[in-house]
Design a protein around this motif. Structure first.
Motif, PDB file in Angstrom:
ATOM      1  N   ASN A  90      -6.850   0.635   4.335  1.00  0.00           N
ATOM      2  CA  ASN A  90      -6.064   1.744   3.663  1.00  0.00           C
ATOM      3  C   ASN A  90      -6.150   1.358   2.088  1.00  0.00           C
ATOM      4  O   ASN A  90      -5.557   0.410   1.575  1.00  0.00           O
ATOM      5  CB  ASN A  90      -4.487   1.395   4.200  1.00  0.00           C
ATOM      6  N   ASP A 100      -0.773   9.044   1.969  1.00  0.00           N
ATOM      7  CA  ASP A 100      -0.614   8.366   3.294  1.00  0.00           C
ATOM      8  C   ASP A 100      -0.964   8.711   4.366  1.00  0.00           C
ATOM      9  O   ASP A 100      -0.738   8.243   5.421  1.00  0.00           O
ATOM     10  CB  ASP A 100       1.310   8.729   3.336  1.00  0.00           C
ATOM     11  N   LYS A 142     -13.333   3.138   4.077  1.00  0.00           N
ATOM     12  CA  LYS A 142     -12.231   2.964   2.995  1.00  0.00           C
ATOM     13  C   LYS A 142     -12.742   4.360   2.055  1.00  0.00           C
ATOM     14  O   LYS A 142     -13.979   4.507   1.778  1.00  0.00           O
ATOM     15  CB  LYS A 142     -11.990   1.783   2.322  1.00  0.00           C
ATOM     16  N   GLN A 180      -4.180   8.760   5.222  1.00  0.00           N
ATOM     17  CA  GLN A 180      -5.496   8.096   5.466  1.00  0.00           C
ATOM     18  C   GLN A 180      -5.612   7.813   7.167  1.00  0.00           C
ATOM     19  O   GLN A 180      -4.695   7.195   7.801  1.00  0.00           O
ATOM     20  CB  GLN A 180      -5.598   6.928   4.763  1.00  0.00           C
ATOM     21  N   LYS A 232      -5.657   4.584  13.407  1.00  0.00           N
ATOM     22  CA  LYS A 232      -6.768   4.101  12.225  1.00  0.00           C
ATOM     23  C   LYS A 232      -7.617   3.031  12.863  1.00  0.00           C
ATOM     24  O   LYS A 232      -8.707   2.764  12.348  1.00  0.00           O
ATOM     25  CB  LYS A 232      -5.884   3.285  11.288  1.00  0.00           C
ATOM     26  N   GLU A 243      -0.314   4.093  13.001  1.00  0.00           N
ATOM     27  CA  GLU A 243      -1.368   2.911  12.917  1.00  0.00           C
ATOM     28  C   GLU A 243      -2.364   2.798  13.534  1.00  0.00           C
ATOM     29  O   GLU A 243      -3.373   2.430  13.405  1.00  0.00           O
ATOM     30  CB  GLU A 243      -0.137   1.610  12.728  1.00  0.00           C
TER      31      GLU A 243
END
Length: 566
Positions: free
Chosen positions: A338, A331, A378, A333, A63, A60
């Motif tokens: 997200n 998953d 995105k 990304q 990102k 996480e």
């Protein structure tokens, strides 16, 4: 024409080397055969899922890192490998090929030595002829089968077969079997590429070089020099394959046989002889172009795939396999937002990759890179379309032909065409297996063991791609990665683990260089201290070498020896 030279570095797939560990067999005919008993136990579906899968780690916190760092993190999706029903089909056939191929090549059976003796005699005679070999070995049975894997480019044939081969050790060292001396080197599998020109001579040289790289031998120099007759090289290749107990020989890119002017039928005959007579199982892998080989007028082509062909087509849009693959890939990304996998995105994604796995993974990575460069954070339908149009423009004619199901256009791109009539799939079985795979993945996704294994897999791939560890092979890098990853929590920052692993690998790499230099220095010193050095001293001092050798204790005094004699 590409010629394999003695000093050419052919890239070959390398696996682990193990000392033989004999196991009790569940199937009676596999017992009392050291080549079979030293193999891993027959893999269950759970084993295949565990060993075959490679799941990249995208945390996480990744990102929210700077865009320049995320360009690199996004590339982790390149390592993504996920088992699908076709992989289980190929694994079962490969497992059977290897074991059944060893039934008639039991190294403790007299027929094994008889087979090698006959091959050596034919080799010494220097005339390779398929009919001659078949005639001389007519009383020795073969239990080897062969298989072909045919599918469109980018569908994952080579990746799959390499992952499945690496589930087995490549080299097994035998020393003792049932309290008896048993010194053997067993090569469980060997994978080489069919030469681009379809030349049988080049294939033989590639085989010799592959064996040399694995075992430290010099067969290419000995048997593969430029003016060596091809038939003689074929004899040596056949003999070596038997001596080292090759469990399966995998030949990739067999569509290159179509480029051969005269060798295509001869090479197919050679593969048939290897499996049907010599007893070496073969797996032939090729794109859809290779169908021409198997549908021609060559009788041997059909025999070259006695176990049939696995026809590997792209995934259909509505299939459970495609949905499972896409949802798992999604998953990974590494954008701040997200994006959910909505129907418009699903439709656009399939539209631009047409169910070809390699195209799908590249589209997924490139779309994220475009989103980063445009500061959109995105994946959208528009970004997917623009990425496919601009970054994947080279393959757009092929994708368009598949999208429109225009068979006239599709046939222009033989690498992506496939005859759907040849595909016989148990769809009910596939649906059940996909459902089970989904359950298993959900259950195991967060387990510590799986996370640690994925960390090790990613470390090995990342370190191998750096290209600075010239003294280490993948097995040694893997051991370092396992050691570092085993000491740290699975939730530790991946980059920290990677840095520590690189440091350890650099230390071991440097140590190996130093050890090699010390060894070479000792060898040089040993040579300098030898008889030749004493001869040079005698010449320099204008003495007879006899006197120097006698003074240094290399020659005994004849008078003393005479007086001591009884």
């Amino acid at each position: 024409m590409r010629i394999v030279k003695n000093n050419e570095n052919i890239i070959i797939l390398k696996g682990d080397t193990e000392k033989a560990n004999y196991k009790t067999q569940s199937i009676v005919e596999y017992s009392n055969n050291p080549f079979i008993e030293s193999l891993p136990d027959i893999f269950s579906e759970d084993d295949v899922i565990d060993r075959f899968s490679v799941t990249p780690r995208i945390e996480e916190e990744d990102k929210n890192r700077e865009a320049n760092l995320r360009y690199h993190i996004i590339k982790r999706a390149k390592n993504f490998v996920q088992p699908l029903p076709v992989h289980f089909k190929v694994e079962r056939r490969l497992s059977t090929l290897i074991r059944r191929g060893y039934l008639a090549r039991n190294p403790i059976d007299k027929s094994y030595l008889q087979r090698i003796r006959i091959l050596n005699e034919i080799r010494d005679e220097g005339v390779y002829d398929n009919a001659l070999i078949e005639g001389r070995m007519s009383n020795i049975r073969s239990t080897a089968d062969s298989m072909a894997i045919i599918g469109i480019s980018g569908i994952g044939k080579t990746t799959a077969i390499e992952r499945l081969l690496l589930m087995y050790p490549q080299i097994i060292k035998h020393e003792e079997y049932k309290d008896e001396n048993f010194s053997r080197t067993q090569v469980v599998w060997l994978k080489v590429d069919c030469p681009y020109d379809g030349s049988l001579s080049t294939l033989c040289k590639s085989f010799f070089k592959a064996i040399d790289d694995l075992l430290g031998t010099r067969y290419l120099e000995k048997f593969g020099y430029a003016n060596r007759v091809t038939s003689t090289m074929m004899l040596h290749m056949t003999s070596l394959a038997s001596i080292y107990g090759i469990g399966v020989l995998v030949i990739d890119e067999i569509q290159h046989l179509l480029n051969a002017k005269n060798d295509m039928e001869e090479m197919l005959n050679f593969f048939v002889t290897l499996s049907n007579t010599v007893g070496i199982p073969t797996v032939l892998i090729g794109t859809s172009k290779a169908q021409k080989i198997f549908k021609g007028n060559f009788r041997q082509a059909r025999r070259a795939a006695s176990e049939g062909a696995v026809m590997w087509d792209r995934m259909c849009k509505e299939s459970d396999k495609w949905n499972f693959f896409l949802e798992t890939l999604w998953d990974f990304q590494c954008l701040k937002e997200n994006m959910a996998l909505t129907d418009p995105i699903r439709n656009a994604f399939y539209d631009e990759c047409q169910g070809i796995t390699a195209v799908a993974v590249n589209l997924f990575i490139l779309a994220q890179e475009r989103a980063l460069s445009e500061e959109k954070e995105k994946i959208t339908v528009e970004i997917l379309r623009d990425t496919a149009k601009e970054d994947l423009h080279m393959i757009q004619p092929m994708i368009k032909a598949l999208r429109n199901n225009n068979m006239v256009e599709v046939m222009k791109y033989e690498d992506i065409s496939i005859n759907l009539d040849d595909i016989s799939v148990n769809y009910k079985r596939d649906i059940e297996l996909v459902g089970r795979l989904e359950d298993v993945f959900k259950e195991r996704k967060n387990t510590i063991e799986l996370k640690r294994r994925n960390i090790v897999e990613n470390l090995v791939m990342d370190l191998s791609s750096i290209g600075i560890f010239d003294k280490l092979n993948n097995t040694e890098i893997k051991k370092i990665a396992e050691k570092i990853a085993g000491k740290l929590p699975v939730d530790e920052d991946y980059n920290l683990i990677k840095t520590m692993t690189i440091k350890s690998a650099m230390e071991l790499n440097e140590k190996k260089k130093i050890d090699k230099n010390i060894k070479e220095s000792k060898e040089d010193k040993k040579q300098n201290d030898g008889l030749l050095a004493l001869y040079e001293i005698a010449t320099k001092n204008k003495e007879h070498p006899y006197e120097v050798l006698k003074r240094k204790g290399h020659i005994k005094n004849p008078v003393d020896e005479f007086l001591m004699a009884k």
